[in-house]
Design an enzyme around this catalytic site. Structure first.
Site, PDB file in Angstrom:
ATOM      1  N   ARG A   6       0.131   2.937  16.731  1.00 31.49           N
ATOM      2  CA  ARG A   6      -0.270   3.892  15.852  1.00 31.49           C
ATOM      3  C   ARG A   6       0.107   5.316  16.483  1.00 31.49           C
ATOM      4  NH1 ARG A   6       0.721   0.646  12.318  1.00 31.49           N
ATOM      5  NH2 ARG A   6      -0.733  -0.410  11.138  1.00 31.49           N
TER       6      ARG A   6
ATOM      7  N   ASP B 251       1.000  -1.179   0.030  1.00 31.53           N
ATOM      8  CA  ASP B 251      -0.056  -0.013  -0.008  1.00 31.53           C
ATOM      9  C   ASP B 251       0.835   1.308  -0.070  1.00 31.53           C
ATOM     10  OD1 ASP B 251      -1.609  -2.253   1.003  1.00 31.53           O
ATOM     11  OD2 ASP B 251      -3.099  -0.776   1.434  1.00 31.53           O
TER      12      ASP B 251
ATOM     13  N   ASP C  93      -7.507   1.946  11.665  1.00 30.00           N
ATOM     14  CA  ASP C  93      -6.140   2.695  11.806  1.00 30.00           C
ATOM     15  C   ASP C  93      -6.058   3.983  11.186  1.00 30.00           C
ATOM     16  OD1 ASP C  93      -4.637   0.725  13.008  1.00 30.00           O
ATOM     17  OD2 ASP C  93      -3.815   0.023  11.189  1.00 30.00           O
TER      18      ASP C  93
ATOM     19  N   SER D  22      -2.711  -8.905   4.825  1.00 25.95           N
ATOM     20  CA  SER D  22      -2.122  -7.852   5.112  1.00 25.95           C
ATOM     21  C   SER D  22      -1.442  -8.372   6.472  1.00 25.95           C
ATOM     22  CB  SER D  22      -2.969  -6.650   5.294  1.00 25.95           C
ATOM     23  OG  SER D  22      -2.202  -5.639   5.888  1.00 25.95           O
TER      24      SER D  22
END
Length: 414
Positions: free
Chosen positions: A96, A17, A125, A181
């Site tokens: 994050r 990505d 996210d 992922s």
């Protein structure tokens, strides 16, 4: 090439990505600065730097925040016994806000108006990144390609993204044969998407299957004035190996627990945006510390304080999962939970074996456990006859409730 739109700092991982997004952002006219946070993932960071520069990044920042991640983010979660929906130990959710702090720092240093990320428009996210960025730098602007029609209409799925990567010569680790992922940091590894989106599919990924029990000791007290309720030393009683620094002991526990398949779960969870998702998580060290801390806390903390703290932990877990780490309410909870940890010191002996954590014993200078008082062989400072009044008082409410129920039942029968 589009007209220059200014500088954007991209949260870059080197995966499918963000590699494609880096090239796409350049197509849109942005000068791209790549920011890669080292939070314990196994990666060739120098290769990632070269790749980002080859794809057109103006600069690449690689920052080792692994120690900060453990001490400032994982340790508060350990103190809280943080667990989302009774099972998830919050690996990605903790990472994050840590990454966002570095991302915003680079943007301010570069004088960039924009930051960007590769989080999808359906996931958690995007919320975690952006709430953290806006809290840390209210004037920052976020570019989220997966929410822009010109991006997601061009790339409706990962297959189209892989075609784009092939066309532009972007090397990526994802192939059509392994279309899921993966996100890795010190706290955990997560697997989502692709074939795993079918909740009936059985994951056959490799995981620990060790056969030799390893016993470790956890000491949860620091010197006066420092934080408590977090590990300060781990000792392997088999070979005597000891680790004391936060990062060192966490990495060591990951290695020990990983060999035994500890902390591996396959769950369906409720995302903040409103949908259910299936994820496979491996959280080795976090699982050991969750059980060890839970045990020493029960041993040293007052019953009523612990009840209140359990409620705070539930709210803390929800806030962290939903991306509110930098909110005033989460800061308040961290302070409250930290205050509750003052008596949580001591040693826990445990073993890990074939996916399980077994508590073997514990001791603490702040223990509330009174062996003489609880003994079945010694009366101690306790008068058994007092329990009669205690039971009578507590049964009064029950007697009255059922007396009334009996009257109601009789009246209804008439």
């Amino acid at each position: 090439m589009a007209q220059s739109k200014g500088t954007v700092v991209l949260a870059y991982s080197g995966g499918l990505d963000t590699s494609c997004i880096l090239v796409w952002l350049k197509e849109q006219g942005y000068d791209v600065v790549a920011y890669l946070a080292n939070i314990g993932q196994k990666e060739d960071f120098e290769a990632a730097r070269k790749k980002a520069l080859a794809l057109g990044a103006k600069k690449v920042y690689i920052e080792d925040v692994s120690r900060e991640f453990v001490e400032k983010f994982i340790w508060p979660a350990v103190q809280a016994n943080a667990l989302y929906e009774d099972r998830y130990l919050l690996g990605t959710a903790l990472a994050r806000p840590c990454i966002a702090r570095g991302l915003v720092g680079v943007a301010q240093h570069e004088g960039a108006q924009y930051v960007a990320h590769g989080a999808t428009g359906k996931g958690n996210d995007q919320v975690r990144f952006e709430l953290s960025c806006y809290a840390l730098c209210p004037k920052i602007k976020v570019v989220a390609p997966w929410r822009l029609p010109e991006f997601y209409q061009r790339f409706p799925g990962r297959c189209e993204l892989m075609d784009y990567a092939k066309k532009h010569g972007i090397p990526v680790p994802v192939t059509p044969q392994t279309p899921w992922s993966m996100d890795e940091n010190l706290m955990h590894i997560s697997y989502e998407a692709g074939i795993l989106e079918n909740p009936k599919v059985i994951d056959h990924g490799s995981h620990g299957a060790g056969g030799v029990s390893c016993v470790c000791s956890l000491i949860g007290n620091f010197t006066a004035g420092a934080a408590v309720g977090v590990p300060v030393k781990v000792t392997n009683t088999g070979d005597g190996a000891t680790r004391s620094s936060a990062l060192e002991l966490f990495v060591y526990l990951n290695d020990i627990a990983g060999k035994h398949g500890v902390g591996r779960i396959d769950i369906v969870e409720n995302r903040f945006v409103g949908m259910k998702s299936r994820g496979i998580y491996e959280t080795p060290a976090g699982t050991i510390l969750y059980h060890a801390h839970l045990d020493i806390e029960a041993f040293t903390m007052d019953r009523e304080v612990r009840k209140i703290k359990q409620g705070l932990s539930l709210k803390f877990s929800e806030l962290v999962y939903n991306g509110f780490w930098h909110s005033p309410e989460c800061e308040f909870l961290r302070e409250c939970i930290g205050r509750s940890q003052e008596p949580v010191v001591g040693t826990v002996r445990l073993s890990v074996f074939k996916g399980q954590v077994y508590i073997l014993g514990r001791e603490s200078p702040r223990s509330l456990y009174n062996e003489e008082l609880v003994s079945m062989n010694v009366q101690g400072d306790y008068e058994p006859a007092d329990a009669t009044g205690f039971i009578n008082i507590n049964s009064l409410r029950l007697k009255e409730y059922h007396r009334l129920q009996s009257k109601v039942t009789v009246k209804q029968d008439e």
